[in-house]
Design a protein around this motif. Structure first.
Motif, mmCIF file in Angstrom:
data_model
loop_
_atom_site.group_PDB
_atom_site.id
_atom_site.type_symbol
_atom_site.label_atom_id
_atom_site.label_comp_id
_atom_site.label_asym_id
_atom_site.label_seq_id
_atom_site.Cartn_x
_atom_site.Cartn_y
_atom_site.Cartn_z
ATOM 1 N N LYS A 138 -15.965 -92.170 55.719
ATOM 2 C CA LYS A 138 -16.354 -91.786 57.251
ATOM 3 C C LYS A 138 -15.309 -90.750 57.622
ATOM 4 O O LYS A 138 -15.825 -90.000 58.550
ATOM 5 C CB LYS A 138 -15.932 -93.092 58.072
ATOM 6 C CG LYS A 138 -17.040 -94.359 57.713
ATOM 7 C CD LYS A 138 -18.538 -93.991 58.146
ATOM 8 C CE LYS A 138 -19.106 -95.172 57.753
ATOM 9 N NZ LYS A 138 -20.808 -94.590 57.872
ATOM 10 N N LYS A 139 -14.463 -90.425 56.843
ATOM 11 C CA LYS A 139 -13.482 -89.436 57.410
ATOM 12 C C LYS A 139 -13.531 -88.126 56.200
ATOM 13 O O LYS A 139 -12.806 -87.389 56.366
ATOM 14 C CB LYS A 139 -12.140 -89.936 57.114
ATOM 15 C CG LYS A 139 -11.733 -90.930 58.284
ATOM 16 C CD LYS A 139 -12.105 -90.533 59.647
ATOM 17 C CE LYS A 139 -11.732 -91.455 60.888
ATOM 18 N NZ LYS A 139 -11.963 -91.014 62.105
ATOM 19 N N ASP A 159 -11.778 -98.908 65.213
ATOM 20 C CA ASP A 159 -11.110 -97.647 65.182
ATOM 21 C C ASP A 159 -12.182 -96.616 64.957
ATOM 22 O O ASP A 159 -11.831 -95.504 65.828
ATOM 23 C CB ASP A 159 -9.968 -97.719 63.991
ATOM 24 C CG ASP A 159 -9.002 -98.354 64.055
ATOM 25 O OD1 ASP A 159 -8.460 -98.876 65.269
ATOM 26 O OD2 ASP A 159 -8.193 -98.827 63.138
ATOM 27 N N LEU A 160 -13.192 -96.750 64.525
ATOM 28 C CA LEU A 160 -14.128 -95.735 64.161
ATOM 29 C C LEU A 160 -14.932 -95.354 65.444
ATOM 30 O O LEU A 160 -15.314 -94.199 65.734
ATOM 31 C CB LEU A 160 -15.122 -96.170 63.020
ATOM 32 C CG LEU A 160 -14.582 -96.247 61.439
ATOM 33 C CD1 LEU A 160 -15.716 -96.648 60.544
ATOM 34 C CD2 LEU A 160 -13.959 -94.895 61.283
ATOM 35 N N THR A 175 -13.667 -95.657 68.284
ATOM 36 C CA THR A 175 -12.867 -95.082 69.398
ATOM 37 C C THR A 175 -12.186 -93.678 69.045
ATOM 38 O O THR A 175 -11.356 -93.462 69.527
ATOM 39 C CB THR A 175 -11.610 -96.236 69.792
ATOM 40 O OG1 THR A 175 -11.123 -96.674 68.540
ATOM 41 C CG2 THR A 175 -12.343 -97.522 70.498
ATOM 42 N N ASN A 176 -12.575 -93.404 67.540
ATOM 43 C CA ASN A 176 -12.163 -92.133 66.969
ATOM 44 C C ASN A 176 -10.545 -92.263 67.018
ATOM 45 O O ASN A 176 -9.750 -91.366 67.311
ATOM 46 C CB ASN A 176 -12.659 -91.037 67.893
ATOM 47 C CG ASN A 176 -12.446 -89.548 66.684
ATOM 48 O OD1 ASN A 176 -12.387 -89.834 65.695
ATOM 49 N ND2 ASN A 176 -12.156 -88.598 67.535
ATOM 50 N N LYS A 177 -10.265 -93.402 66.460
ATOM 51 C CA LYS A 177 -8.679 -93.603 66.368
ATOM 52 C C LYS A 177 -8.106 -92.474 65.361
ATOM 53 O O LYS A 177 -8.638 -92.200 64.210
ATOM 54 C CB LYS A 177 -8.228 -95.075 65.804
ATOM 55 C CG LYS A 177 -6.992 -95.320 65.420
ATOM 56 C CD LYS A 177 -6.245 -95.513 66.870
ATOM 57 C CE LYS A 177 -4.636 -96.160 66.597
ATOM 58 N NZ LYS A 177 -4.217 -96.531 68.068
ATOM 59 N N GLN A 178 -6.918 -92.227 65.654
ATOM 60 C CA GLN A 178 -6.270 -90.837 64.884
ATOM 61 C C GLN A 178 -5.117 -91.636 64.430
ATOM 62 O O GLN A 178 -4.323 -92.534 64.906
ATOM 63 C CB GLN A 178 -5.980 -89.570 65.921
ATOM 64 C CG GLN A 178 -7.294 -88.966 66.160
ATOM 65 C CD GLN A 178 -8.081 -88.599 65.346
ATOM 66 O OE1 GLN A 178 -7.912 -87.877 64.358
ATOM 67 N NE2 GLN A 178 -9.468 -88.919 65.232
#
Length: 211
Positions: free
Chosen positions: A159-160, A194-195, A197-200
């Motif tokens: 996904k990243k 996390d995905l 909410t676009n967790k960094q």
């Protein structure tokens, strides 16, 4: 009133159960055939990423997950299926430093120091995968951990934008192993939160070239 509360509770319980099931089903399906147990069959990648964990348990006993990951990384390197090892782990305090500890044990097992790179900000699996891509510049990598962890890491990596496969370290079948596997179900639900909410990662920092 009691009946209404009970129905609400059961509905919430049902929804949570579905979240657990779907999270695990999606990750298992997406990572099928992407992990290996044989050094002969696994494709070669330039870099292997060993995911950190504590060397000892809270009771002071050796952590078998740790020793099995070290053994897996050494086996993969000796089989010439990776050229470098990126150690990604928690360096949260002066008293706890997963990357340095792992590096010392890799060197003791015969891995040349110049072949080992350290990611001190791999606080979570998500951090490790994103930083491998954006800080260490990797497009492809072999993740080294137990299968349940590899599957989750590979899914996040996909996904990243990081093309990853996994080399499975030997799992643990003790009661502590059961506890870890149960915890993994909940960790997989967190992946999707996390995905969404676009967790960094907690930190990014300067780029580091592995060569």
């Amino acid at each position: 009133m009691i009946k209404k509360i009970l129905l609400t509770f059961l509905s919430i319980l049902f929804l949570f159960g579905m979240m657990l099931f779907l999270s695990n089903y999606v990750i298992d399906s997406a990572t099928k055939s992407k992990t290996y147990t044989s050094t002969q069959k696994i494709p070669k990648n330039t870099v292997g990423i060993i995911l950190g964990t504590a060397k000892k348990l809270t009771n002071g006993l050796p952590n078998t997950y740790y020793s099995n990951r070290i053994a897996a990384a050494v086996a993969l390197f000796n089989a010439k299926k990776i050229e470098f090892i990126l150690v990604s782990g928690d360096n949260g305090s002066i008293y706890y430093n997963e990357p340095n500890t792992i590096k010392k044990d890799l060197i003791a097992a015969g891995i040349p120091a110049e072949k080992i790179f350290l990611d001190y900000a791999g606080f979570r699996t998500l951090d490790s995968m994103v930083r491998a891509k954006h800080i260490f510049g990797l497009d492809n990598a072999t993740i080294i951990s137990q299968k349940f962890h590899n599957d989750r890491a590979i899914y996040i990596a996909q996904k990243k934008g990081l093309n990853a496969i996994g080399f499975n370290a030997k799992d643990v079948s003790s009661p502590s192993g059961l506890k870890v596997n149960v915890r993994e179900y909940f960790a997989r639900v967190k992946v999707f939160i996390d995905l969404l909410t676009n967790k960094q990662p907690k930190f990014y920092g300067e780029k580091i070239e592995i060569k």
